[in-house]
Design a protein around this motif. Structure first.
Motif, PDB file in Angstrom:
ATOM      1  N   ASP A  38       0.798  -0.638   0.094  1.00  0.00           N
ATOM      2  CA  ASP A  38      -0.255  -0.191   0.084  1.00  0.00           C
ATOM      3  C   ASP A  38       1.059   1.292  -0.345  1.00  0.00           C
ATOM      4  O   ASP A  38       0.342   2.457  -0.376  1.00  0.00           O
ATOM      5  N   PHE A  39       1.417   0.954   1.044  1.00  0.00           N
ATOM      6  CA  PHE A  39       3.032   2.351   0.984  1.00  0.00           C
ATOM      7  C   PHE A  39       3.302   2.924  -0.332  1.00  0.00           C
ATOM      8  O   PHE A  39       3.776   4.116  -1.090  1.00  0.00           O
ATOM      9  N   VAL A  40       4.401   1.261  -0.729  1.00  0.00           N
ATOM     10  CA  VAL A  40       4.783   1.629  -2.342  1.00  0.00           C
ATOM     11  C   VAL A  40       3.284   2.476  -3.356  1.00  0.00           C
ATOM     12  O   VAL A  40       3.907   3.394  -4.123  1.00  0.00           O
ATOM     13  N   ALA A  41       2.423   1.928  -2.965  1.00  0.00           N
ATOM     14  CA  ALA A  41       1.474   2.219  -4.685  1.00  0.00           C
ATOM     15  C   ALA A  41       0.985   3.721  -4.359  1.00  0.00           C
ATOM     16  O   ALA A  41       0.761   5.118  -5.050  1.00  0.00           O
ATOM     17  N   ARG A  42       1.324   4.317  -3.176  1.00  0.00           N
ATOM     18  CA  ARG A  42       1.014   5.632  -2.434  1.00  0.00           C
ATOM     19  C   ARG A  42       1.560   6.593  -3.052  1.00  0.00           C
ATOM     20  O   ARG A  42       1.445   7.374  -3.679  1.00  0.00           O
ATOM     21  N   ILE A  43       2.987   6.571  -2.873  1.00  0.00           N
ATOM     22  CA  ILE A  43       4.106   6.784  -3.841  1.00  0.00           C
ATOM     23  C   ILE A  43       4.311   6.799  -4.861  1.00  0.00           C
ATOM     24  O   ILE A  43       4.663   8.210  -5.605  1.00  0.00           O
ATOM     25  N   HIS A  47       4.020  10.203  -7.150  1.00  0.00           N
ATOM     26  CA  HIS A  47       4.682  10.870  -8.135  1.00  0.00           C
ATOM     27  C   HIS A  47       4.807  10.486  -9.700  1.00  0.00           C
ATOM     28  O   HIS A  47       5.544   8.943 -10.527  1.00  0.00           O
ATOM     29  N   PRO A  48       3.876  10.817 -10.228  1.00  0.00           N
ATOM     30  CA  PRO A  48       3.217   9.835 -11.561  1.00  0.00           C
ATOM     31  C   PRO A  48       4.206  10.242 -12.955  1.00  0.00           C
ATOM     32  O   PRO A  48       3.902   9.606 -13.552  1.00  0.00           O
ATOM     33  N   THR A  49       4.779  11.565 -12.259  1.00  0.00           N
ATOM     34  CA  THR A  49       5.893  11.891 -13.588  1.00  0.00           C
ATOM     35  C   THR A  49       6.994  10.965 -13.347  1.00  0.00           C
ATOM     36  O   THR A  49       8.144  11.858 -14.526  1.00  0.00           O
ATOM     37  N   ALA A  50       7.709  10.578 -12.216  1.00  0.00           N
ATOM     38  CA  ALA A  50       8.336  10.427 -12.149  1.00  0.00           C
ATOM     39  C   ALA A  50       8.974   9.372 -13.360  1.00  0.00           C
ATOM     40  O   ALA A  50       8.855   8.418 -13.856  1.00  0.00           O
ATOM     41  N   ARG A  89      21.378  -3.343   6.928  1.00  0.00           N
ATOM     42  CA  ARG A  89      21.730  -2.789   7.986  1.00  0.00           C
ATOM     43  C   ARG A  89      20.394  -3.042   9.246  1.00  0.00           C
ATOM     44  O   ARG A  89      20.090  -2.487  10.347  1.00  0.00           O
ATOM     45  N   ASP A  90      20.139  -4.282   8.914  1.00  0.00           N
ATOM     46  CA  ASP A  90      19.519  -4.790   9.924  1.00  0.00           C
ATOM     47  C   ASP A  90      17.913  -4.349  10.799  1.00  0.00           C
ATOM     48  O   ASP A  90      17.129  -4.971  11.059  1.00  0.00           O
ATOM     49  N   MET A  91      17.574  -3.988   9.042  1.00  0.00           N
ATOM     50  CA  MET A  91      16.314  -3.272   8.565  1.00  0.00           C
ATOM     51  C   MET A  91      15.065  -4.267   8.597  1.00  0.00           C
ATOM     52  O   MET A  91      15.199  -5.676   7.829  1.00  0.00           O
ATOM     53  N   ARG A  92      14.073  -4.601   9.253  1.00  0.00           N
ATOM     54  CA  ARG A  92      12.955  -5.250   9.711  1.00  0.00           C
ATOM     55  C   ARG A  92      11.720  -4.341   8.912  1.00  0.00           C
ATOM     56  O   ARG A  92      11.557  -3.320  10.025  1.00  0.00           O
ATOM     57  N   TYR A  93      10.343  -5.106   9.056  1.00  0.00           N
ATOM     58  CA  TYR A  93       8.965  -4.409   8.829  1.00  0.00           C
ATOM     59  C   TYR A  93       9.555  -3.112   8.795  1.00  0.00           C
ATOM     60  O   TYR A  93       8.859  -2.000   8.436  1.00  0.00           O
ATOM     61  N   VAL A  94      10.097  -2.855   7.730  1.00  0.00           N
ATOM     62  CA  VAL A  94      10.003  -1.777   6.835  1.00  0.00           C
ATOM     63  C   VAL A  94       9.777  -2.042   5.065  1.00  0.00           C
ATOM     64  O   VAL A  94      10.297  -2.766   4.261  1.00  0.00           O
ATOM     65  N   ALA A  95       9.277  -0.288   4.740  1.00  0.00           N
ATOM     66  CA  ALA A  95       9.192  -0.237   2.910  1.00  0.00           C
ATOM     67  C   ALA A  95      10.227   0.866   2.620  1.00  0.00           C
ATOM     68  O   ALA A  95      10.154   2.136   3.738  1.00  0.00           O
ATOM     69  N   ALA A  96      10.732   0.977   1.392  1.00  0.00           N
ATOM     70  CA  ALA A  96      11.444   2.228   1.229  1.00  0.00           C
ATOM     71  C   ALA A  96      10.745   2.326  -0.486  1.00  0.00           C
ATOM     72  O   ALA A  96      11.263   1.080  -0.989  1.00  0.00           O
ATOM     73  N   VAL A  97      10.876   3.019  -1.028  1.00  0.00           N
ATOM     74  CA  VAL A  97      10.650   3.695  -2.494  1.00  0.00           C
ATOM     75  C   VAL A  97      11.753   4.704  -3.101  1.00  0.00           C
ATOM     76  O   VAL A  97      11.862   5.933  -2.315  1.00  0.00           O
ATOM     77  N   VAL A  98      12.206   4.342  -3.593  1.00  0.00           N
ATOM     78  CA  VAL A  98      13.345   5.649  -4.318  1.00  0.00           C
ATOM     79  C   VAL A  98      13.030   5.842  -5.579  1.00  0.00           C
ATOM     80  O   VAL A  98      12.674   5.295  -6.607  1.00  0.00           O
ATOM     81  N   THR A  99      12.218   6.967  -5.802  1.00  0.00           N
ATOM     82  CA  THR A  99      11.850   7.728  -6.574  1.00  0.00           C
ATOM     83  C   THR A  99      13.014   8.694  -7.201  1.00  0.00           C
ATOM     84  O   THR A  99      13.380   9.907  -6.497  1.00  0.00           O
ATOM     85  N   ARG A 100      13.102   7.919  -8.621  1.00  0.00           N
ATOM     86  CA  ARG A 100      14.175   8.785  -9.021  1.00  0.00           C
ATOM     87  C   ARG A 100      13.700   9.613 -10.694  1.00  0.00           C
ATOM     88  O   ARG A 100      12.454   9.728 -11.504  1.00  0.00           O
ATOM     89  N   TYR A 101      13.744  11.164 -10.332  1.00  0.00           N
ATOM     90  CA  TYR A 101      13.994  11.948 -11.732  1.00  0.00           C
ATOM     91  C   TYR A 101      15.263  12.213 -12.334  1.00  0.00           C
ATOM     92  O   TYR A 101      15.818  12.175 -11.849  1.00  0.00           O
ATOM     93  N   TYR A 102      15.167  11.785 -14.014  1.00  0.00           N
ATOM     94  CA  TYR A 102      15.970  11.979 -14.836  1.00  0.00           C
ATOM     95  C   TYR A 102      16.246  12.885 -14.954  1.00  0.00           C
ATOM     96  O   TYR A 102      15.988  13.975 -15.064  1.00  0.00           O
TER      97      TYR A 102
END
Length: 208
Positions: A38-43, A47-50, A89-102
């Motif tokens: 859900d978090f990925v979808a929201r991000i 950023h629809p133009t990314a 980094r021993d990260m758990r229960y976490v989501a990351a989204v990297v948005t790139r604008y070229y």
């Protein structure tokens, strides 16, 4: 079960610029895979133009669920380095989204790997992480006369009082590291002249 893991305390975004490309790393805690999706979808919607919205997430204290997506970047240059950074980094229960604008300058495979992994690492450093430690849930049942003193003593000793129920007796829910259970049992017997009832419950994770 893992004795401890790290996660992010709250959602946040950190931006970096590399060779005119903007990289926005959004991080959020996610208790379930559905929350991560859900978090990925929201991000993505924000950023629809990314050029790309690449993601990685790790769910479970033992990292049982791991997913990553390059979202159109060359295979293995975005989602995987992001995932590797979370795991390193021993990260758990976490989501990351990297948005790139070229920004018009190609980074090459090595440059992309460093950029996406680095964006996650910098975001973790900037937004901060918290450690969650495994403990046993336990209940202490004590009469009303002793309840106030027991609660005060628990808090003074730095014990986590999770909940208190008042009925015919008072039931105090606490969290204990496994290694402390026997010592705590002895302390409670002394503190209440043996009148308290102590029951061990299941396991959970809490702030370290």
């Amino acid at each position: 079960m893992q004795d401890e893991y790290r996660t992010v305390a709250h959602e946040g975004v950190h931006e970096t610029e590399i060779n005119r490309s903007r990289f926005l790393c959004a991080l959020a805690p996610a208790a379930t895979e559905q929350e991560a999706q859900d978090f990925v979808a929201r991000i993505r919607k924000e950023h629809p133009t990314a050029t790309h919205n690449c993601f990685a997430y790790v769910i479970g204290a033992d990292a049982a669920v791991q997913k990553a997506s390059d979202d159109g970047e060359p295979g293995g240059t975005a989602g995987v380095p992001m995932l590797q950074m979370l795991l390193r980094r021993d990260m758990r229960y976490v989501a990351a989204v990297v948005t790139r604008y070229y920004g018009g300058v190609k980074l090459g495979a090595g440059g992309l790997i460093r950029a996406y992994g680095g964006a996650v690492g910098e975001a973790l450093d900037t937004l901060g992480t918290v450690t969650r430690r495994r403990f046993r849930l336990a209940t202490v049942t004590v009469d009303h006369q002793r309840a106030g003193k027991v609660q005060n003593d628990l808090r003074a000793a730095g014990r986590e009082v999770r909940d208190v129920h008042y009925g015919e007796a008072v039931t105090i829910e606490i969290g204990l590291p496994d290694a402390d259970v026997d010592a705590f049992r002895g302390w409670l017997a002394d503190a209440t002249a043996g009148s308290a009832v102590f029951e061990l419950g299941g396991e959970a994770y809490g702030d370290a």
